[in-house]
Design a protein around this motif. Structure first.
Motif, PDB file in Angstrom:
ATOM      1  N   HIS A 455       0.983  -1.407   0.103  1.00  0.00           N
ATOM      2  CA  HIS A 455       0.115  -0.105  -0.006  1.00  0.00           C
ATOM      3  C   HIS A 455       0.829   1.347   0.254  1.00  0.00           C
ATOM      4  N   SER A 456       0.670   1.908  -1.342  1.00  0.00           N
ATOM      5  CA  SER A 456       2.141   3.370  -1.106  1.00  0.00           C
ATOM      6  C   SER A 456       0.373   4.368  -0.210  1.00  0.00           C
ATOM      7  N   PHE A 457       1.839   5.244   0.657  1.00  0.00           N
ATOM      8  CA  PHE A 457       1.155   6.111   1.712  1.00  0.00           C
ATOM      9  C   PHE A 457       1.617   7.432   0.960  1.00  0.00           C
ATOM     10  N   GLY A 458       0.914   8.197   0.907  1.00  0.00           N
ATOM     11  CA  GLY A 458       1.036  10.418   0.703  1.00  0.00           C
ATOM     12  C   GLY A 458       1.636  11.015   1.900  1.00  0.00           C
ATOM     13  N   PRO A 459       1.808  11.887   1.513  1.00  0.00           N
ATOM     14  CA  PRO A 459       2.619  12.829   2.751  1.00  0.00           C
ATOM     15  C   PRO A 459       2.419  12.744   3.852  1.00  0.00           C
ATOM     16  N   SER A 460       0.393  13.363   3.746  1.00  0.00           N
ATOM     17  CA  SER A 460      -0.395  13.182   4.737  1.00  0.00           C
ATOM     18  C   SER A 460      -0.875  14.255   5.576  1.00  0.00           C
ATOM     19  N   GLY A 461       0.471  14.929   5.339  1.00  0.00           N
ATOM     20  CA  GLY A 461      -0.178  16.541   5.987  1.00  0.00           C
ATOM     21  C   GLY A 461       1.202  16.889   5.739  1.00  0.00           C
ATOM     22  N   GLN A 462       2.116  16.090   6.496  1.00  0.00           N
ATOM     23  CA  GLN A 462       3.122  17.165   6.974  1.00  0.00           C
ATOM     24  C   GLN A 462       3.882  17.251   5.758  1.00  0.00           C
ATOM     25  N   THR A 463       5.051  18.184   5.968  1.00  0.00           N
ATOM     26  CA  THR A 463       5.824  19.453   5.064  1.00  0.00           C
ATOM     27  C   THR A 463       7.443  18.828   6.113  1.00  0.00           C
ATOM     28  N   ALA A 560       5.082   9.857 -10.301  1.00  0.00           N
ATOM     29  CA  ALA A 560       4.228   9.839  -8.635  1.00  0.00           C
ATOM     30  C   ALA A 560       3.014  10.554  -9.915  1.00  0.00           C
ATOM     31  N   PRO A 561       1.356  10.337 -10.188  1.00  0.00           N
ATOM     32  CA  PRO A 561       1.037  11.280 -10.898  1.00  0.00           C
ATOM     33  C   PRO A 561       0.559  12.197 -11.171  1.00  0.00           C
ATOM     34  N   GLY A 562       0.281  12.833 -12.457  1.00  0.00           N
ATOM     35  CA  GLY A 562       0.936  14.369 -12.634  1.00  0.00           C
ATOM     36  C   GLY A 562       1.903  15.084 -11.607  1.00  0.00           C
ATOM     37  N   LEU A 563       2.089  14.472 -11.521  1.00  0.00           N
ATOM     38  CA  LEU A 563       4.411  14.999 -11.164  1.00  0.00           C
ATOM     39  C   LEU A 563       4.888  15.968 -12.477  1.00  0.00           C
ATOM     40  N   GLY A 564       5.116  14.675 -13.846  1.00  0.00           N
ATOM     41  CA  GLY A 564       5.570  15.480 -14.583  1.00  0.00           C
ATOM     42  C   GLY A 564       6.890  15.160 -14.392  1.00  0.00           C
ATOM     43  N   THR A 565       7.877  16.138 -15.436  1.00  0.00           N
ATOM     44  CA  THR A 565       9.848  15.514 -14.943  1.00  0.00           C
ATOM     45  C   THR A 565      10.260  17.198 -14.478  1.00  0.00           C
ATOM     46  N   GLU A 566       9.324  18.134 -14.062  1.00  0.00           N
ATOM     47  CA  GLU A 566       9.973  19.168 -13.392  1.00  0.00           C
ATOM     48  C   GLU A 566      10.573  19.270 -11.705  1.00  0.00           C
ATOM     49  N   ALA A 567      11.365  19.414 -11.390  1.00  0.00           N
ATOM     50  CA  ALA A 567      12.301  18.919 -10.025  1.00  0.00           C
ATOM     51  C   ALA A 567      11.387  20.681  -9.130  1.00  0.00           C
ATOM     52  N   GLU A 569       7.641  21.695  -6.986  1.00  0.00           N
ATOM     53  CA  GLU A 569       7.034  21.107  -5.735  1.00  0.00           C
ATOM     54  C   GLU A 569       5.509  21.806  -6.143  1.00  0.00           C
ATOM     55  N   PRO A 570       4.842  20.843  -6.671  1.00  0.00           N
ATOM     56  CA  PRO A 570       3.167  20.639  -7.137  1.00  0.00           C
ATOM     57  C   PRO A 570       1.807  21.327  -6.265  1.00  0.00           C
ATOM     58  N   PRO A 571       1.383  21.977  -5.664  1.00  0.00           N
ATOM     59  CA  PRO A 571       0.731  22.742  -5.151  1.00  0.00           C
ATOM     60  C   PRO A 571      -0.335  21.295  -4.683  1.00  0.00           C
ATOM     61  N   ASN A 572      -0.276  21.931  -2.844  1.00  0.00           N
ATOM     62  CA  ASN A 572      -0.536  20.841  -2.181  1.00  0.00           C
ATOM     63  C   ASN A 572      -0.421  19.385  -2.683  1.00  0.00           C
ATOM     64  N   LEU A 575      -0.725  17.193   1.102  1.00  0.00           N
ATOM     65  CA  LEU A 575      -2.336  16.680   0.935  1.00  0.00           C
ATOM     66  C   LEU A 575      -3.017  15.835  -0.378  1.00  0.00           C
ATOM     67  N   GLN A 576      -1.501  15.544  -1.668  1.00  0.00           N
ATOM     68  CA  GLN A 576      -2.023  14.033  -2.728  1.00  0.00           C
ATOM     69  C   GLN A 576      -1.467  12.479  -1.663  1.00  0.00           C
ATOM     70  N   PHE A 577      -1.811  11.828  -2.400  1.00  0.00           N
ATOM     71  CA  PHE A 577      -1.995  10.151  -2.500  1.00  0.00           C
ATOM     72  C   PHE A 577      -2.347  10.013  -0.929  1.00  0.00           C
ATOM     73  N   CYS A 578      -3.739  11.054  -0.309  1.00  0.00           N
ATOM     74  CA  CYS A 578      -4.531   9.912   0.176  1.00  0.00           C
ATOM     75  C   CYS A 578      -6.240   9.496   0.057  1.00  0.00           C
ATOM     76  N   GLU A 579      -6.242   8.540   0.342  1.00  0.00           N
ATOM     77  CA  GLU A 579      -7.573   8.068   0.097  1.00  0.00           C
ATOM     78  C   GLU A 579      -8.199   7.720   1.287  1.00  0.00           C
ATOM     79  N   VAL A 580      -7.271   6.784   1.872  1.00  0.00           N
ATOM     80  CA  VAL A 580      -7.795   6.084   2.720  1.00  0.00           C
ATOM     81  C   VAL A 580      -6.777   6.557   4.606  1.00  0.00           C
ATOM     82  N   TRP A 581      -6.888   6.876   5.729  1.00  0.00           N
ATOM     83  CA  TRP A 581      -6.626   6.996   7.025  1.00  0.00           C
ATOM     84  C   TRP A 581      -6.267   6.205   7.645  1.00  0.00           C
TER      85      TRP A 581
END
Length: 608
Positions: A455-463, A560-567, A569-572, A575-581
């Protein structure tokens, strides 16, 4: 015979120098002083500091055929030394060079291991100059060494920057600020391309397993071994007389791994095979009357047999039940949590393949071993060769382990808490080892591979990176699992060692088992805070995943879906990759590992 004995033979009637008889003539006194001076000088030049012989860089082989190879190599080395006496006194010697896309690798033969960059620098020469001109310092420039490591029993590796414009990649090594250059014995300026080269070799039983880049075999398929041949020698010059090179047949071939039958003279003396160079012969451009290639052309090689003794002894008793292998680059900060957590679950032995890290991983492993974690670091300088590295790890681990788990340092096994009669059944210590024991006897057909979904986890709101580690810090994931990771039974793997990173090919008569998600899963902390993610995906060790900044394989699950190839940081991102806590593993870790008085976890480091 020392100078005093020679003096006795020349003047048998003379009294011993230790007697107190007076010298009758001044000439005799001067002769004695000359003899003593010569004796001291002889001792000086014969000391270890100045002694150079072929045995310092070549294996000692006892069979007749291998002795022929060894003596021939010694003659070559002695001859080359007459061309440049300065080379004979150099303690280091550049044996081979491999040109990678982003750096140059020097393989350095040395009586002492090179592990520090501060004492050396990389030396480059202007292109298109003769060997005599190369020795002229006017044609030389130098750059700092990127990194250095002990590599095997007889070589170190030094990573150098790519050569400046108009300079050759045939670089050498010298001490920082010095003028003496340590280069190959024949002023050999060969630079091997990473696109096609034999780069590793190891013994297993009566075979040598050779790792070769550039064979272009079908991915994840067996290939016909009859199209190849195996060549053994003590030098990289495969064009020398046939009697200087031993040739044998191949047993199997798949992807980048070729298994060779050992020549009889080596098979009868395996303990003396360490250091023999080996390569694979491929069909050449010459054709016989039936239209088939009749000549094999050896692939360029930097591969030398190593670990011919205890490392690959598969007949040991009291093997560890479960071990783990991983390959990483600059992930030392994650290593403590990963090893300490899985040691608690039952992993007893660790094989860490270091793919050119420069973040202090050696010190972290030394510290873990002081805490009684059985961790070994293996230098694997070969980029985009993870599948081959895992095949090599199988060879390393067979002598120690029954089962071997292959997973990354951001992946953690987790056992969901089952309930019985409304009572929570929390798994205890050794749960992973118990799972392997249970599933390995699951059916009448032997299970030799246990696959667990990730199961792949996301940033979970962390900065910023969570201070308590990834298991307690990241708690939101994607709903559906991605891929799986495997634990394999080492004696049941196919002879080819064929794998796809996530699983291996098994021998006939064995099967794999998919673990139900209700029993076990792997939490893959894949999409962490931006700074960590950017560093991790900037350079991948995988054999098939390109750097995420390259516009290739954009639909891969490793992107990373939607990331593209630019270094950028995407907006938000947080909060991404978060579907199930999913706080299950966090709760488990805090309940079982946190200090009761401080709440700190054992892998936490105090803030600086």
């Amino acid at each position: 015979m020392d100078s005093e004995q020679r003096w006795k033979r020349r003047r048998p009637g003379q009294v011993k120098p230790s007697s107190f008889s007076p010298w009758p003539h001044l000439f005799s006194l001067m002769f004695l002083l000359f003899c003593l001076s010569f004796f001291v000088f002889s001792l000086f030049i014969s000391s270890d500091r100045y002694l150079v012989s072929s045995s310092a860089f070549r294996p000692l082989l006892s069979s007749s055929t291998l002795s022929l190879l060894s003596s021939s190599a010694a003659d070559d080395f002695a001859t080359s030394g007459s061309q440049d006496s300065r080379l004979l006194s150099a303690p280091f010697r550049v044996e081979d060079r491999v040109h990678f896309p982003d750096h140059l690798l020097l393989l350095v033969g040395s009586p002492h291991r090179i592990s520090s960059t501060k004492n050396f620098e990389c030396v480059y020469y202007l292109r298109n100059h003769s060997a005599a001109e190369i020795g002229n310092q006017g044609f030389v420039t130098a750059l700092p060494v990127l990194s250095a490591d002990a590599y095997d029993e007889f070589r170190s590796i030094v990573r150098c920057p790519l050569p400046p414009t108009n300079y050759s990649a045939a670089a050498d090594l010298r001490r920082h600020g010095g003028t003496a250059v340590y280069h190959s014995k024949r002023l050999d300026r060969t630079v091997h391309s990473w696109d096609k080269v034999a780069y590793e070799a190891a013994l297993e039983g009566d075979t040598a397993v050779v790792f070769v880049k550039g064979l272009n075999l079908r991915p994840h398929r067996r290939s016909d071994p009859a199209q190849f041949s195996c060549h053994f020698g003590l030098d990289s010059n495969w064009d020398r007389d046939d009697e200087q090179i031993l040739t044998s047949e191949t047993i199997s071939a798949a992807q980048e791994v070729v298994r060779c039958l050992l020549p009889r003279s080596i098979r009868s003396n395996p303990s003396k095979a360490n250091g023999i160079r080996v390569t694979i012969g491929v069909p050449g451009n010459f054709h016989s009357g039936d239209g088939k290639s009749s000549v094999h052309v050896p692939v360029p090689s930097v591969a030398k047999i190593s670990g011919s003794g205890k490392d690959f002894d598969t007949k040991r008793s009291n093997k560890f039940q479960i071990c783990a292998c991983t390959m990483l680059w600059n992930q030392a900060s994650f290593l403590r949590e990963w090893i300490m957590y899985h040691s608690w679950l039952g992993v007893e032995r660790w094989f860490v393949y270091d793919n050119n890290s420069d973040d202090g991983i050696k010190e972290v492993i030394e510290e873990l071993n002081l805490e009684n974690h059985n961790v070994s670091r293996h230098i694997w300088p070969w980029i985009k060769a993870q599948e081959a590295g895992f095949s090599h790890c199988v060879l390393k681990a067979r002598g120690d382990c029954k089962w071997l788990a292959f997973f990354d340092v951001d992946e953690f096994f987790y056992f969901p808490f089952p309930r019985r009669r409304n009572k929570l059944m929390i798994p205890g210590k050794g749960s992973l080892r118990a799972m392997v024991a249970n599933f390995s006897t699951y059916s009448s057909v032997p299970v030799a591979e246990i696959r667990t979904a990730c199961h792949s986890f996301g940033p979970s709101g962390q900065t910023s990176h969570p201070t308590q580690g990834v298991t307690a810090g990241y708690t939101c994931r994607l709903q559906q699992p991605e891929r799986h990771k495997s634990i394999v039974r080492l004696d049941a793997l196919d002879t080819t060692l064929l794998n796809e990173v996530h699983h291996f090919r098994l021998k006939e008569g064995f099967r794999y088992l998919n673990v139900p998600e209700s029993s076990a899963v792997i939490n893959h902390y894949k999409y962490q805070v931006w700074e960590t993610f950017r560093t991790k995906f900037y350079r991948r060790v995988s054999s098939y995943v390109v750097d995420w900044q390259e516009n290739q394989n954009t639909g891969s699950k490793d992107r990373a879906p939607g990331l593209g190839t630019e270094a950028i940081e995407p907006p938000n991102w947080r909060l991404q990759f978060c579907e199930v806590w999913d706080t299950g593993l966090r709760d488990f870790v805090l309940a079982n590992f946190a200090d009761s008085s401080t709440g700190k976890l054992p892998w936490e480091r105090p803030r600086r």
